[in-house]
Enzyme design. Structure first.
Site, PDB file in Angstrom:
ATOM      1  N   ASP A  13      36.922 -30.964  75.536  1.00 49.28           N
ATOM      2  CA  ASP A  13      35.464 -31.134  75.540  1.00 49.28           C
ATOM      3  C   ASP A  13      34.704 -29.831  75.342  1.00 49.28           C
ATOM      4  O   ASP A  13      33.605 -29.646  75.858  1.00 49.28           O
ATOM      5  CB  ASP A  13      34.991 -31.798  76.857  1.00 49.28           C
ATOM      6  N   LYS A  16      34.460 -29.383  70.122  1.00 52.44           N
ATOM      7  CA  LYS A  16      35.222 -29.359  68.862  1.00 52.44           C
ATOM      8  C   LYS A  16      34.559 -30.242  67.803  1.00 52.44           C
ATOM      9  O   LYS A  16      34.522 -29.889  66.630  1.00 52.44           O
ATOM     10  CB  LYS A  16      36.665 -29.845  69.117  1.00 52.44           C
ATOM     11  N   GLY A  40      37.327 -37.657  72.785  1.00 50.92           N
ATOM     12  CA  GLY A  40      35.973 -38.158  72.542  1.00 50.92           C
ATOM     13  C   GLY A  40      35.176 -36.999  71.992  1.00 50.92           C
ATOM     14  O   GLY A  40      34.968 -36.012  72.681  1.00 50.92           O
ATOM     15  N   HIS A  41      34.813 -37.075  70.722  1.00 55.60           N
ATOM     16  CA  HIS A  41      34.111 -35.977  70.075  1.00 55.60           C
ATOM     17  C   HIS A  41      32.696 -36.428  69.722  1.00 55.60           C
ATOM     18  O   HIS A  41      32.514 -37.390  68.986  1.00 55.60           O
ATOM     19  CB  HIS A  41      34.869 -35.521  68.822  1.00 55.60           C
ATOM     20  N   GLN A 223      41.723 -32.435  72.564  1.00 56.55           N
ATOM     21  CA  GLN A 223      42.087 -31.848  73.868  1.00 56.55           C
ATOM     22  C   GLN A 223      42.004 -30.311  73.813  1.00 56.55           C
ATOM     23  O   GLN A 223      41.223 -29.790  73.039  1.00 56.55           O
ATOM     24  CB  GLN A 223      43.487 -32.324  74.307  1.00 56.55           C
TER      25      GLN A 223
HETATM   26  P1  GDP Z   1      34.897 -32.192  72.123  1.00 55.73           P
HETATM   27  O1  GDP Z   1      35.741 -33.221  72.771  1.00 55.73           O
HETATM   28  O2  GDP Z   1      35.492 -30.829  72.179  1.00 55.73           O
HETATM   29  O3  GDP Z   1      34.466 -32.574  70.728  1.00 55.73           O
HETATM   30  O4  GDP Z   1      33.560 -32.105  73.002  1.00 55.73           O
HETATM   31  P2  GDP Z   1      32.702 -33.353  73.518  1.00 55.73           P
HETATM   32  O5  GDP Z   1      31.960 -33.909  72.367  1.00 55.73           O
HETATM   33  O6  GDP Z   1      33.531 -34.259  74.335  1.00 55.73           O
HETATM   34  O7  GDP Z   1      31.745 -32.613  74.540  1.00 55.73           O
HETATM   35  C1  GDP Z   1      30.908 -31.574  74.134  1.00 55.73           C
HETATM   36  C2  GDP Z   1      29.447 -31.990  74.406  1.00 55.73           C
HETATM   37  O8  GDP Z   1      28.629 -30.857  74.321  1.00 55.73           O
HETATM   38  C3  GDP Z   1      28.896 -32.977  73.399  1.00 55.73           C
HETATM   39  O9  GDP Z   1      28.020 -33.841  74.048  1.00 55.73           O
HETATM   40  C4  GDP Z   1      28.152 -32.107  72.382  1.00 55.73           C
HETATM   41  O10 GDP Z   1      27.046 -32.780  71.791  1.00 55.73           O
HETATM   42  C5  GDP Z   1      27.661 -31.018  73.294  1.00 55.73           C
HETATM   43  N1  GDP Z   1      27.567 -29.698  72.648  1.00 55.73           N
HETATM   44  C6  GDP Z   1      28.386 -29.117  71.728  1.00 55.73           C
HETATM   45  N2  GDP Z   1      27.997 -27.865  71.458  1.00 55.73           N
HETATM   46  C7  GDP Z   1      26.898 -27.635  72.219  1.00 55.73           C
HETATM   47  C8  GDP Z   1      26.042 -26.491  72.407  1.00 55.73           C
HETATM   48  O11 GDP Z   1      26.231 -25.432  71.823  1.00 55.73           O
HETATM   49  N3  GDP Z   1      25.020 -26.652  73.305  1.00 55.73           N
HETATM   50  C9  GDP Z   1      24.790 -27.817  73.992  1.00 55.73           C
HETATM   51  N4  GDP Z   1      23.783 -27.867  74.836  1.00 55.73           N
HETATM   52  N5  GDP Z   1      25.582 -28.889  73.840  1.00 55.73           N
HETATM   53  C10 GDP Z   1      26.624 -28.794  72.972  1.00 55.73           C
HETATM   54  P1  IMO Z   2      38.801 -34.126  73.793  1.00 49.53           P
HETATM   55  O1  IMO Z   2      39.480 -34.161  72.443  1.00 49.53           O
HETATM   56  C1  IMO Z   2      39.152 -33.753  78.120  1.00 49.53           C
HETATM   57  C2  IMO Z   2      42.775 -35.383  79.959  1.00 49.53           C
HETATM   58  C3  IMO Z   2      42.617 -36.578  80.855  1.00 49.53           C
HETATM   59  C4  IMO Z   2      43.741 -36.320  81.831  1.00 49.53           C
HETATM   60  C5  IMO Z   2      44.838 -35.742  80.953  1.00 49.53           C
HETATM   61  C6  IMO Z   2      45.886 -36.751  80.506  1.00 49.53           C
HETATM   62  O2  IMO Z   2      37.582 -34.942  73.869  1.00 49.53           O
HETATM   63  O3  IMO Z   2      38.616 -32.719  74.239  1.00 49.53           O
HETATM   64  P2  IMO Z   2      45.855 -38.737  78.723  1.00 49.53           P
HETATM   65  O4  IMO Z   2      45.014 -39.971  78.645  1.00 49.53           O
HETATM   66  O5  IMO Z   2      45.721 -37.841  77.524  1.00 49.53           O
HETATM   67  O6  IMO Z   2      47.279 -39.008  79.062  1.00 49.53           O
HETATM   68  O7  IMO Z   2      45.262 -37.914  79.988  1.00 49.53           O
HETATM   69  O8  IMO Z   2      44.178 -35.215  79.814  1.00 49.53           O
HETATM   70  N1  IMO Z   2      42.222 -35.543  78.593  1.00 49.53           N
HETATM   71  C7  IMO Z   2      41.098 -34.955  78.174  1.00 49.53           C
HETATM   72  N2  IMO Z   2      40.187 -34.214  78.853  1.00 49.53           N
HETATM   73  N3  IMO Z   2      38.998 -33.978  76.790  1.00 49.53           N
HETATM   74  C8  IMO Z   2      39.898 -34.713  76.106  1.00 49.53           C
HETATM   75  O9  IMO Z   2      39.852 -34.852  74.766  1.00 49.53           O
HETATM   76  C9  IMO Z   2      40.984 -35.275  76.807  1.00 49.53           C
HETATM   77  N4  IMO Z   2      42.035 -36.059  76.453  1.00 49.53           N
HETATM   78  C10 IMO Z   2      42.791 -36.199  77.550  1.00 49.53           C
HETATM   79  O10 IMO Z   2      41.363 -36.577  81.486  1.00 49.53           O
HETATM   80  O11 IMO Z   2      43.370 -35.327  82.744  1.00 49.53           O
HETATM   81 MG    MG Z   3      35.610 -34.665  74.274  1.00 49.13          MG
END
Ligand code: GDP
Ligand code: IMO
Ligand code: MG
Length: 427
Positions: A13, A16, A40-41, A223
């Site tokens: 998270d 990415k 979840g992106h 991840q």
């Molecule tokens: P990922 O799994 O690495 O793609 O990250 P996620 O999408 O799960 O979580 C990142 C969250 O931060 C998302 O809701 C993005 O919209 C938000 N985000 C990404 N870059 C920035 C940033 O530079 N500033 C802020 N405020 N939010 C950001």
């Molecule tokens: P993105 O791509 C954050 C965590 C789960 C748990 C562990 C194992 O959005 O960054 P699993 O279901 O993969 O066997 O769970 O990994 N986990 C993540 N945490 N971002 C993710 O993906 C994750 N994918 C798995 O919360 O701790």
């Molecule tokens: Mg994510």
């Protein structure tokens, strides 16, 4: 010709999806190489927010080819839902290609993910319960069902028979729950096969041809380093390899074909699920970061645990993934803080620990050593270049770069594409 691997550098998270979407503008191909719909992106384009789990974030550009590589595990029902969701939002998915070698998540994988977690009690991992672990277990045990097998009715039937014999025994005799009916699964998965067959191909060839033709290829990790099966906080990890090296295995190309590795790292740290987290803030500051940063899981909605930036982790990810540079995201979330702490190393008894330990027992005995830096109060969400940032923010970035041992290429100051400061063009 550049091919860039983009990797999560903490516990996932990191942003990415946003950075992939940003860089995808200049890429011709965007490739996912591991994980599944545990990811979840979130990508924000103008007023529209998209949440993607399986399909690469490059899909929001109609002309880009997006690839789900062999290293990904695919829940076909979720993939179809995602295709329909994108269609309903006016996004064309004709350019999606799926590796014939990718493994398929089956209903018993999801059930087992739940049951295994429950049976662990307090030692649970906190998985996303999407069947990811059990699907990779079957892959390693050489009993998995691949996308190519799903498309071949006879082969699928045979593999399903073999799997159900074992899985139903396990479900009924060990866990005391009902088993699965073969005909039900056959019927359900035939529909998926029909719907998805048009996307199937040998994606390694597509990538290879693109690279040979001088195209730009972006590999989108899911991840993060500390969730890596080998290099993460084992056993509190996922069952795949989010690190950069895995792009070669999960997409089907050699290490000599990778030109750059970009680590995506938050300006602070978060984690979802169980497991150690040395710089975690359980009180007010943690809640503040959670609140301002909207730190709630994209996949499960669980609150993300929050803490200060940890340079031990940054150095570790620079080493393990061979980062050429970093994209520091969510810098704007730190705005308004009087002072910001950075963990520069750990103290264990009378020893200083500079490298991330393998033993969770050792890690539990480590206390973060903090350095304090002054914060900034100015709104940075419309900063366009490094020099637009307040001096305190510039100093914070310089310090984390110095401690990590890698330069910064990109800075995120908000969720939108436009809220991105570019220091160094990757393509
Ligand atoms: P990922 O799994 O690495 O793609 O990250 P996620 O999408 O799960 O979580 C990142 C969250 O931060 C998302 O809701 C993005 O919209 C938000 N985000 C990404 N870059 C920035 C940033 O530079 N500033 C802020 N405020 N939010 C950001
Ligand atoms: P993105 O791509 C954050 C965590 C789960 C748990 C562990 C194992 O959005 O960054 P699993 O279901 O993969 O066997 O769970 O990994 N986990 C993540 N945490 N971002 C993710 O993906 C994750 N994918 C798995 O919360 O701790
Ligand atoms: Mg994510």
């Amino acid at each position: 010709m550049p091919s860039v691997v983009l990797v999560g550098s903490q516990w996932g998270d990191e942003g990415k999806g946003k950075v992939t979407d940003f860089l995808a503008e200049k890429a011709d191909l965007v490739v996912r190489y591991q994980g599944g719909n545990n990811a979840g992106h979130t990508v924000v384009v103008g007023e529209n927010e998209f949440k993607l789990h399986l399909i690469p974030s490059g899909i929001l550009y109609p002309e880009k080819t997006c690839i789900i590589g062999n290293g990904v595990v695919i829940d076909p029902a979720v993939l179809i839902q995602e295709l329909e969701y994108l269609a309903s939002r006016g996004i064309n998915t004709d350019n999606l290609r799926i590796s014939e070698r990718a493994h398929i998540i089956m209903p018993y994988h999801k059930k087992l993910d739940e049951l295994i977690e429950e049976s662990k009690g307090d030692a649970k991992i906190g998985t996303t319960k999407r069947g990811i672990g059990p699907a990779y277990m079957d892959k390693a045990a050489r009993v998995g069902i691949r996308f190519i097998d799903l498309l071949d009715e006879e082969e699928f039937s045979l593999l399903l028979d073999r799997n159900l014999r074992e899985k139903n025994n396990l479900l009924t005799k060990v866990y005391g729950v009902d088993g699965f009916n073969k005909d039900d699964i056959m019927r359900e998965y035939r529909v998926y096969a029909e719907r998805l067959k048009r996307y199937a191909t040998d994606t390694s060839i597509v990538i290879h041809d693109a690279l040979k033709g001088g195209k730009n290829v972006l590999f989108e990790g899911a991840q993060g380093t500390l969730l890596d099966l080998d290099h993460g906080t084992y056993p509190y990890v996922t069952s795949s390899h989010p690190i950069a090296g895995a792009a070669c295995i999960g997409a089907g190309l050699g290490p000599t074909e990778i030109s750059r590795v970009l680590g995506i790292i938050k300006a602070y740290t978060t984690r979802v699920g169980e497991g150690p987290f040395p710089t975690e803030l359980r009180e007010e500051v943690g809640r503040h970061l959670q609140d301002i940063g909207h730190e709630f899981g994209t996949t499960t909605g669980r609150p993300r645990r929050c803490g200060w930036f940890d340079a031990v982790i940054a150095r570790y990810t620079v080493r393990i993934s061979g980062l050429n540079s970093m994209a520091v995201t969510k810098l704007d979330v730190l705005t308004g803080m009087e002072m910001i702490k950075i963990c520069t190393g750990y103290r264990r008894g009378d020893k200083i620990v500079n490298d991330f330990p393998a033993s969770l027992k050792t890690l539990a005995e480590c206390e973060p050593i903090y350095e304090e830096m002054p914060g900034w109060q100015e709104d940075i969400s419309s900063a366009k270049k490094f020099e637009d940032l307040p001096i305190a923010a510039q100093n914070y970035l310089k310090r984390i770069s110095e401690l990590a041992g890698a330069p910064i290429s990109i800075i995120g100051v908000g969720t939108r594409r436009t809220q991105t400061i570019i220091i160094d063009n990757l393509f």
